[in-house]
Design an enzyme around this catalytic site. Structure first.
Site, PDB file in Angstrom:
ATOM      1  N   THR A   1      -0.404 -27.810   4.449  1.00  0.00           N
ATOM      2  CA  THR A   1      -0.918 -28.943   5.018  1.00  0.00           C
ATOM      3  C   THR A   1      -2.457 -29.312   4.408  1.00  0.00           C
ATOM      4  O   THR A   1      -2.988 -28.156   4.363  1.00  0.00           O
ATOM      5  CB  THR A   1      -0.898 -29.291   6.402  1.00  0.00           C
ATOM      6  N   GLU A   2      -2.716 -30.422   3.971  1.00  0.00           N
ATOM      7  CA  GLU A   2      -4.099 -30.631   3.337  1.00  0.00           C
ATOM      8  C   GLU A   2      -5.167 -30.297   4.182  1.00  0.00           C
ATOM      9  O   GLU A   2      -6.399 -29.878   3.682  1.00  0.00           O
ATOM     10  CB  GLU A   2      -3.914 -32.135   2.813  1.00  0.00           C
ATOM     11  N   ASN A   3      -4.909 -30.430   5.390  1.00  0.00           N
ATOM     12  CA  ASN A   3      -6.069 -29.986   6.282  1.00  0.00           C
ATOM     13  C   ASN A   3      -6.174 -28.515   6.413  1.00  0.00           C
ATOM     14  O   ASN A   3      -6.820 -28.090   7.280  1.00  0.00           O
ATOM     15  CB  ASN A   3      -6.145 -30.627   7.552  1.00  0.00           C
TER      16      ASN A   3
ATOM     17  N   SER B   1      -8.195 -25.860  -0.011  1.00  0.00           N
ATOM     18  CA  SER B   1      -7.043 -26.519   0.263  1.00  0.00           C
ATOM     19  C   SER B   1      -6.826 -27.474  -0.814  1.00  0.00           C
ATOM     20  O   SER B   1      -5.511 -27.623  -1.588  1.00  0.00           O
ATOM     21  CB  SER B   1      -6.917 -27.286   1.557  1.00  0.00           C
TER      22      SER B   1
END
Lengths: 232, 222
Positions: B48-50, B90
């Protein structure tokens, strides 16, 4: 030199009108709400804010924008179903928006902290967000020149600090904290707990104290149900 | 002839095409459904990008933690072997080509693999890009999942995108309710159709398409 502040108001007392301020957080995770609210009470105006989002609901960054203190926001994802305060300011032409792809935003901040003068990235090449920017074909692929984002202040949230400013974070609340800490002249961190120097395992420190100028303890965050609004 | 695919059938099809051991990012909305059909034996790691690898299913009740959310800001859980990292790392994972697959929704995909999925370009629309452009150019394979036709029957697979682009020549496959399309150097090849023939599909999209290849002899004999 690290300063441990008694409260959030004291921590932000050096942030004056026209300052460029990095604000951590992805949605509400990692958003330093108490520091933002202290900045709101301080009344500084004409701020340029750099943050992933443009506020959710009515507190924290949303409140700062709603009060008209932010002249310009640099962010990746301003529009959400609960970003009404930003939406109103934007539609009224009362806030300038610089929209940046999220990875470019993170890397522009990181590069400022690392002393890089700019970098070529494939992200955004051939899109309207690269309009007017220098491009180069490298290895047959298109790249866009992006510039660092350096700031006067960074306001971030971490889980714990020790007395020399070393930081550890909690889960996905880490997000922009480490890169923002490195990219500001003065980095102010709100933490849930302060521990003795030596109590944090040096192998596990995420942000070394060299990047931290001010600490304020605001108590443990309340575990509440986050919004379930969709957003990138 | 098989029926047109439902959203869940489409998600199941995408899931079954993800190779074992892959690192995968699922976009917000329809692509999130894919996670419901990934099997334990596939051993897929979700990004997940976060700032997390090893993301688990959505959190429920006591599991809900405001510090543990996904890119859609929905509370999620962590699986054994999960890791957390900051945003620059990320997005370095994306841009650096470390993710095997990302699955994204789209407004339009062009025959060259250009993607438009972030902005309608309407004057009243407040633009928001998030991580869409980084994902589009970063993953080794970019799968788009969408209905082939708009509500008024126009193909979303187009010669040239009319919406603002997210990325240039980045899409590798397009999964739709009516067909799966492969973006190849020779043009768009139809892998299979659902609820229509290849000839009917040609009428619907009004683009030159390469017909499905016959099953290789070796696969038939094995």
């Amino acid at each position: 030199m690290l300063t441990v502040h008694d409260n959030a108001d004291q921590a932000v007392s050096g942030i004056n009108d026209d300052a460029i301020v990095l604000i951590g957080g992805f949605g509400k995770a990692g958003q330093p709400v108490e520091l933002i609210e202290a900045l709101l009470r301080r009344g500084s105006r004409n701020l340029t804010v750099v943050s992933n989002n443009a506020g959710n609901g009515t507190d924290g960054l949303a409140a700062l924008i709603g009060a008209g203190r932010v002249a310009k926001i640099i962010c990746s994802f301003p529009r959400q179903s609960d970003s009404k305060l930003f939406d109103a300011k934007y539609r009224a032409g009362e806030i300038e928006l610089e929209l940046v792809p999220q990875g470019n935003l993170a890397e522009r901040i990181r590069s400022a902290g690392a002393g890089i003068g700019g970098f070529f990235t494939p992200t955004g090449y051939g899109t309207i967000l690269a309009a007017g920017k220098e491009t180069r074909i490298i290895g047959g692929r298109g790249f866009v020149l992006e510039s660092p984002i350096r700031a006067d202040f960074a306001l971030i949230k971490a889980l714990k600090a020790d007395a020399v400013g070393n930081l550890v974070y909690r889960k996905t609340a880490r997000n922009f904290g480490p890169v923002m800490a490195s990219a500001a002249t003065c980095t102010i961190v709100q933490v849930s707990e302060m521990v003795e120097t030596g109590d944090l395992d040096p192998e596990n420190i995420v942000t070394p104290g060299i990047f931290v100028n001010g600490i304020v303890v605001v108590g443990p965050s309340v575990r509440s149900k986050p919004s379930t609004e969709p957003g990138l | 002839m098989t029926e047109r695919l439902t959203r869940n059938q489409l998600a199941q099809l995408v899931a079954s095409d993800i190779t074992s051991g892959a690192y995968v990012n699922l976009g917000i909305g329809q692509p999130t459904l894919v996670s419901n059909y990934l099997t334990a034996s596939q051993n897929v790691t979700l990004h997940t990008e976060n700032g997390m690898l090893g993301m688990g299913p959505a959190a429920d009740g006591e599991e809900i933690d405001e510090d543990l959310i996904n890119a859609g800001k929905i509370p999620v859980t962590e699986l054994p072997g999960a890791s957390y990292f900051h945003h620059a790392d990320s997005f370095g994972m994306m841009r650096g080509g470390h993710l095997d697959v990302c699955v994204l929704g789209a407004f339009q995909v062009s025959v060259a693999g250009d993607l438009a999925n972030w902005h309608t370009g309407e004057p009243n629309d407040i633009p928001a890009v998030g991580g869409a452009m980084d994902l589009a150019i970063g993953a080794k394979d970019v799968f788009v999942m969408m209905n082939l036709l708009t509500r008024d029957g126009r193909s979303k697979l187009v010669h040239t995108c009319t919406y603002p682009l997210t990325g240039v020549e980045c899409v590798t496959r397009v999964y739709t309710d009516l067909a799966v399309f492969l973006v190849t150097p020779d043009g768009i090849r139809v892998r299979e159709t659902y609820g229509c023939t290849f000839e009917e599909l040609l009428q619907l999209v009004d683009l030159p398409l390469l017909a499905p290849q016959r099953e290789p002899e070796s696969r038939l004999n094995s």
